[in-house]
Write a protein that holds these residues in place. Structure first.
Motif, short mmCIF file in Angstrom:
data_model
loop_
_atom_site.label_atom_id
_atom_site.label_comp_id
_atom_site.label_asym_id
_atom_site.label_seq_id
_atom_site.Cartn_x
_atom_site.Cartn_y
_atom_site.Cartn_z
N GLY A 138 0.81 -1.20 0.00
CA GLY A 138 0.00 0.00 0.00
C GLY A 138 0.85 1.26 0.00
O GLY A 138 0.56 2.21 -0.73
N ARG A 139 1.92 1.25 0.82
CA ARG A 139 2.80 2.42 0.88
C ARG A 139 3.48 2.67 -0.46
O ARG A 139 3.61 3.81 -0.91
CB ARG A 139 3.83 2.23 2.00
CG ARG A 139 4.79 3.39 2.18
CD ARG A 139 5.37 3.42 3.58
NE ARG A 139 5.57 2.10 4.14
CZ ARG A 139 6.67 1.35 3.94
NH1 ARG A 139 7.64 1.82 3.18
NH2 ARG A 139 6.78 0.17 4.53
N GLN A 140 3.92 1.60 -1.12
CA GLN A 140 4.55 1.74 -2.43
C GLN A 140 3.58 2.35 -3.46
O GLN A 140 3.96 3.22 -4.25
CB GLN A 140 5.05 0.38 -2.92
CG GLN A 140 6.23 -0.16 -2.13
CD GLN A 140 6.49 -1.63 -2.41
OE1 GLN A 140 5.76 -2.28 -3.17
NE2 GLN A 140 7.51 -2.18 -1.79
N LEU A 141 2.33 1.90 -3.41
CA LEU A 141 1.34 2.45 -4.33
C LEU A 141 1.06 3.92 -4.01
O LEU A 141 0.88 4.74 -4.93
CB LEU A 141 0.05 1.64 -4.23
CG LEU A 141 0.09 0.23 -4.82
CD1 LEU A 141 -1.19 -0.53 -4.48
CD2 LEU A 141 0.29 0.27 -6.33
N GLY A 142 1.02 4.25 -2.74
CA GLY A 142 0.81 5.64 -2.34
C GLY A 142 1.96 6.53 -2.78
O GLY A 142 1.74 7.65 -3.26
N GLU A 143 3.18 6.04 -2.61
CA GLU A 143 4.35 6.82 -3.04
C GLU A 143 4.35 7.02 -4.55
O GLU A 143 4.67 8.11 -5.04
CB GLU A 143 5.62 6.10 -2.60
CG GLU A 143 5.84 6.13 -1.08
CD GLU A 143 6.97 5.22 -0.64
OE1 GLU A 143 7.47 4.44 -1.48
OE2 GLU A 143 7.36 5.29 0.56
N ALA A 144 3.97 5.99 -5.30
CA ALA A 144 3.92 6.10 -6.75
C ALA A 144 2.85 7.09 -7.17
O ALA A 144 3.05 7.90 -8.10
CB ALA A 144 3.65 4.73 -7.36
N ALA A 145 1.70 7.07 -6.49
CA ALA A 145 0.62 8.00 -6.81
C ALA A 145 1.04 9.44 -6.51
O ALA A 145 0.74 10.36 -7.28
CB ALA A 145 -0.63 7.64 -6.03
N ARG A 146 1.72 9.62 -5.40
CA ARG A 146 2.16 10.98 -5.04
C ARG A 146 3.17 11.50 -6.06
O ARG A 146 3.13 12.68 -6.44
CB ARG A 146 2.77 10.99 -3.64
CG ARG A 146 3.13 12.39 -3.16
CD ARG A 146 3.49 12.45 -1.70
NE ARG A 146 3.74 13.83 -1.34
CZ ARG A 146 2.82 14.72 -1.00
NH1 ARG A 146 1.55 14.35 -0.95
NH2 ARG A 146 3.13 15.96 -0.69
N ILE A 149 0.99 12.46 -9.28
CA ILE A 149 0.08 13.61 -9.27
C ILE A 149 0.67 14.84 -8.58
O ILE A 149 0.16 15.94 -8.77
CB ILE A 149 -1.26 13.24 -8.61
CG1 ILE A 149 -1.07 12.85 -7.14
CG2 ILE A 149 -1.93 12.11 -9.37
CD1 ILE A 149 -2.38 12.51 -6.41
N ARG A 150 1.73 14.65 -7.78
CA ARG A 150 2.40 15.77 -7.08
C ARG A 150 1.38 16.74 -6.47
O ARG A 150 1.28 17.91 -6.86
CB ARG A 150 3.33 16.50 -8.04
CG ARG A 150 4.43 15.62 -8.59
CD ARG A 150 5.40 16.37 -9.48
NE ARG A 150 6.43 15.51 -10.00
CZ ARG A 150 7.55 15.17 -9.34
NH1 ARG A 150 7.77 15.68 -8.13
NH2 ARG A 150 8.45 14.37 -9.89
N PRO A 151 0.63 16.28 -5.47
CA PRO A 151 -0.49 17.07 -4.96
C PRO A 151 -0.13 18.14 -3.93
O PRO A 151 -0.99 18.93 -3.54
CB PRO A 151 -1.38 16.00 -4.31
CG PRO A 151 -0.38 15.00 -3.79
CD PRO A 151 0.73 14.97 -4.80
N LEU A 212 -2.23 5.52 2.64
CA LEU A 212 -2.33 6.86 3.23
C LEU A 212 -0.94 7.40 3.59
O LEU A 212 -0.65 8.58 3.37
CB LEU A 212 -3.21 6.83 4.47
CG LEU A 212 -4.70 6.55 4.25
CD1 LEU A 212 -5.39 6.33 5.60
CD2 LEU A 212 -5.37 7.71 3.50
N THR A 213 -0.09 6.52 4.11
CA THR A 213 1.26 6.93 4.49
C THR A 213 2.07 7.30 3.25
O THR A 213 2.74 8.35 3.23
CB THR A 213 1.97 5.80 5.25
OG1 THR A 213 1.23 5.51 6.45
CG2 THR A 213 3.39 6.20 5.61
N GLY A 214 2.02 6.46 2.24
CA GLY A 214 2.79 6.73 1.03
C GLY A 214 2.33 7.97 0.30
O GLY A 214 3.14 8.71 -0.26
N LEU A 215 1.02 8.19 0.30
CA LEU A 215 0.47 9.38 -0.36
C LEU A 215 0.65 10.63 0.49
O LEU A 215 0.46 11.74 0.01
CB LEU A 215 -1.01 9.14 -0.65
CG LEU A 215 -1.74 10.11 -1.57
CD1 LEU A 215 -1.06 10.21 -2.93
CD2 LEU A 215 -3.20 9.72 -1.72
N GLN A 216 1.01 10.43 1.76
CA GLN A 216 1.23 11.52 2.72
C GLN A 216 -0.04 12.32 2.96
O GLN A 216 -0.08 13.54 2.83
CB GLN A 216 2.37 12.43 2.26
CG GLN A 216 3.71 11.73 2.17
CD GLN A 216 4.85 12.65 1.75
OE1 GLN A 216 4.79 13.86 1.96
NE2 GLN A 216 5.87 12.07 1.14
#
Length: 250
Positions: A138-146, A149-151, A212-216
Motif C-alpha cells: 500500500g505504501r509503495q502504491l501511495g508513493e507512486a501515486a504521489r 500527481i504531485r499534490p 495513506l502513508t505513502g500518499l502523505q
C-alpha cells in the motif's frame, strides 16, 4: 481522475463484450479449439471443428477478432509457398478476461500472501508477515501515486479525494459520507475475508494505511468498522471517532 475512471469503465465494458461474444455455442467451441491447437488455425479447420460452413465460421472468427480474443494474419500452413492467396489463420491473443460484479481482487490478496511467505522473518509469524507485506505494498502504491500527481500538502478532504482513485481502481466502491469520511461499499476480498476475517481484514487495513502513508495524507486513518456486505475498513479523521468537525485542508 475522470479519465482514470473512464478507462476503468471502458475496460469493464470490454470484458463484458468479450464474454458476450463467447455466449454463442459455435463461436465458443471454435475459440476453445483454437486455444488448444497450439498453432495458427485456418478457417477451414475452425469450421470443421464445429461442423459449420466456412462462410459462417469466418463470420464467427471475425467477431472473436473484433472482441480481442483472437488475432488474424495470412500465412501458408507448414511454411510451404504455393501459388495464389495465402489463407487467413487465427490464433489466440494474450488477453485475460475477468468479469466480477461486484469487483473482486483475489489476485492481489494471493500476491500479498505469496510475498509474505517468501519474506517471512525469524521474528514474525505468518499473519504478521502478511500484514507487513500488505502495508508495504500500500505504501509503495501511495508513493507512486504521489510522484505521479504531485499534490502538495494533503489534508483530510483533499487527501480522501486523492485516495478515491486507488479505491475505485481496486473495486472498493468508495462513497463520501462527509468531507473527511469515506465509506467503502464493497469488499474486494470477499468471500475470502469471511473465512479468515482477522487475517484478511488486518491485511486490508494495513494496505489502506500504507497507502495513506505513502500518499502523505494528513489527519486521516484507516479504521476497522465492519458492516455486513461492505468493506471492513473506513477512512476517517485520525485519532477520533470519525467526526466531521476535524481540521480540514488549509
Amino acid at each position: 481522475m475522470a479519465s482514470d475512471r473512464t478507462a476503468q469503465a471502458d475496460a469493464a465494458d470490454s470484458a463484458i463484450d468479450s464474454v458476450s461474444v463467447l455466449s454463442e455455442d459455435s463461436r465458443r467451441r471454435m475459440f476453445t479449439f483454437i486455444r488448444r491447437a497450439g498453432r495458427a488455425v485456418t478457417r477451414d479447420e475452425a469450421a470443421a471443428s464445429v461442423g459449420i460452413s466456412r462462410k459462417l465460421a469466418a463470420f464467427h472468427l471475425d467477431k472473436l477478432v473484433d472482441a480481442g480474443l483472437l488475432r488474424a494474419r495470412y500465412e501458408t500452413p507448414g511454411g510451404i509457398r504455393k501459388v495464389g492467396r495465402r489463407p487467413k489463420v487465427y490464433e489466440p491473443t494474450d488477453a485475460q478476461i475477468t468479469v466480477s460484479i461486484p469487483d473482486r481482487r483475489h489476485e492481489l490478496l494471493a500476491d500479498l500472501l505469496l510475498d509474505a511467505v517468501l519474506t517471512e522473518g525469524a521474528d514474525e509469524n505468518a499473519a504478521q508477515a502478511a500484514v507487513r507485506t500488505a502495508e508495504q505494498r500500500g505504501r509503495q502504491l501511495g508513493e507512486a501515486a504521489r510522484e505521479e500527481i504531485r499534490p502538495g500538502r494533503l489534508g483530510p478532504e483533499r487527501g480522501l479525494t486523492a485516495c478515491e482513485r486507488l479505491l475505485d481502481r481496486y473495486g472498493y466502491e468508495p462513497v463520501r459520507e462527509g468531507p473527511t469520511r469515506l465509506r467503502l461499499r464493497n469488499c474486494p476480498f470477499h468471500p475470502l475475508a469471511a473465512k479468515a476475517p482477522d487475517l484478511v481484514c488486518g491485511m486490508n487495513q494495513a494496505f489502506l494505511s500504507g497507502y495513506l502513508t505513502g500518499l502523505q495524507v494528513n489527519g486521516v486513518q484507516a479504521v476497522l468498522l465492519p458492516e455486513p456486505g461492505e468493506c471492513c475498513v473506513r477512512l476517517a479523521p485520525g485519532g477520533t471517532d470519525g467526526d466531521d468537525h476535524m481540521a480540514r485542508d488549509h
